[in-house]
Design an enzyme around this catalytic site. Structure first.
Site, short mmCIF file in Angstrom:
data_model
loop_
_atom_site.label_atom_id
_atom_site.label_comp_id
_atom_site.label_asym_id
_atom_site.label_seq_id
_atom_site.Cartn_x
_atom_site.Cartn_y
_atom_site.Cartn_z
N ARG A 188 0.81 -1.22 0.00
CA ARG A 188 0.00 0.00 0.00
C ARG A 188 0.84 1.27 0.00
O ARG A 188 0.37 2.33 -0.43
CB ARG A 188 -0.95 -0.01 1.20
CG ARG A 188 -2.00 -1.10 1.11
CD ARG A 188 -3.07 -0.95 2.16
NE ARG A 188 -4.09 -1.99 2.03
CZ ARG A 188 -5.20 -2.04 2.76
NH1 ARG A 188 -5.42 -1.13 3.69
NH2 ARG A 188 -6.07 -3.01 2.58
N ASP A 210 -15.43 9.07 9.46
CA ASP A 210 -14.37 8.11 9.19
C ASP A 210 -13.03 8.80 9.38
O ASP A 210 -12.92 10.03 9.26
CB ASP A 210 -14.47 7.56 7.76
CG ASP A 210 -13.79 6.21 7.62
OD1 ASP A 210 -14.49 5.18 7.70
OD2 ASP A 210 -12.55 6.18 7.46
#
Length: 268
Positions: free
Chosen positions: A37, A139
Site C-alpha cells: 500500500r 471516518d
C-alpha cells in the site's frame, strides 16, 4: 528507482505508527500489506527505504502525507445493507418514531465509502419521508469520505439494496456512466459526512438514537475498545441502540449496556 524491501524493524515501526495515529493494532505478518500500500508513496517522493518514509511522516511539515498514509493503511470494507437484521431493527425504530411524531438521529461511526450511511438514510426516508431525521457518517480516512460524498458506485455494489429502495433512491448510469449508479441528490443532502478519529476527543455531536459501530473494534486492543465504547456512549441517548459487527462482542468491554441480541445493545 528500486525500493528496498520492508525490514522487520521498519514493519514494527509502522505498527507503532498506525497504533499512535488511529488506535489500530496491526497484526504481525502484515508486511506485504504495508509495503504494497505504501510502495507508490515511496516512489512518489523518490525515497530509498520505508525508514525514510517514516521519518517524513514524523516531520510536522508533512501533515498531508501523514493523512495519506493513514488512509492507505486503514482497511475499508463495506457494502449496502450489510447485516440485514440491523436494518430491520432500524426500520422498526423509525416506525416507532413516526407513530410518536418524533425525529431520529443515526450515526455511522466508521462510514467508509458511504454504503452504510446511505443504507441508513434510505430506510429513514422510506419510513419518515421528509421528516426530522439526520444521518451522520464519520471516518478517519479523508480519501473514503471524498468518495462517500459523491454517492457514485458501480452497479455491482448495489446488489444488496432492496429493489424498491434502489428504484426510489438511486439513478442508473447512462452512456459513459453505464454500469454505475448514483444515490439521488436529495438523499445525499440528508447525509452529513465528517472526518473524525474515534480514538481522540470527540467534538460536540449531540445525542443519537442509534450508533453503528460495526467491524471497527476488531482492529483495536482491549483497553482501546473500552475507551472507544465509553466515548461513544456519551453520545447515545437513554434507550438508544449500539450496533456492532457479528464477529464482535462487548464482553469485558462494557457492562452498562443491555444485550438485546447478538451484536445489538441497548442503553438503559
Amino acid at each position: 528507482m528500486t525500493v528496498v524491501a520492508l525490514s522487520d524493524k521498519e514493519f514494527s515501526q509502522f505498527q507503532r505508527f498506525i497504533y499512535d495515529a488511529a488506535g489500530i493494532s496491526m497484526a504481525d505478518g502484515k508486511q506485504a500489506l504495508v509495503s504494497g500500500r505504501l510502495a507508490k508513496r515511496l516512489a512518489h517522493h523518490q525515497l530509498n527505504s520505508y525508514g525514510d518514509y517514516l521519518r517524513m511522516l514524523e516531520n510536522r511539515d508533512h501533515s498531508r502525507e501523514l493523512q495519506i498514509a493513514v488512509d492507505l493503511l486503514t482497511t475499508n470494507e463495506t457494502y449496502f445493507f450489510r447485516e440485514p437484521k440491523h436494518f430491520a431493527l432500524l426500520r422498526e425504530l423509525a416506525e416507532q418514531a413516526r407513530a410518536a411524531r418524533r425525529g431520529m438521529r443515526v450515526w455511522s461511526a466508521a462510514s467508509s465509502t458511504g454504503e452504510e450511511p446511505y443504507s441508513i438514510a434510505m430506510v429513514l426516508a422510506d419510513v419518515l419521508g421528509d421528516g426530522a431525521w439526520e444521518v451522520l457518517g464519520t471516518d478517519i480516512s479523508t480519501r473514503v469520505l471524498e468518495r462517500a460524498r459523491l454517492g457514485h458506485y458501480s452497479m455491482e455494489r448495489a446488489s444488496g439494496i432492496p429493489l424498491d429502495l434502489l428504484r426510489r433512491f438511486c439513478l442508473k448510469g447512462q452512456g459513459k456512466e453505464a454500469g454505475t449508479m448514483l444515490v439521488e441528490k436529495t438523499l445525499r443532502q440528508r447525509v452529513q459526512f465528517m472526518h473524525l478519529n474515534l480514538n481522540q476527543h470527540l467534538p460536540k455531536l449531540g445525542s443519537f438514537d442509534v450508533i453503528f459501530l460495526r467491524n471497527v473494534m476488531i482492529y483495536f486492543n482491549l483497553e482501546t475498545k473500552r475507551q472507544l465504547v465509553a466515548r461513544l456512549l456519551t453520545h447515545l441517548r437513554p434507550g438508544g441502540y449500539l450496533l456492532i459487527g457479528h464477529s464482535e462482542t462487548l464482553n469485558d468491554i462494557n457492562d452498562t449496556l443491555q444485550a438485546v441480541a447478538p451484536s445489538i445493545y441497548r442503553k438503559p
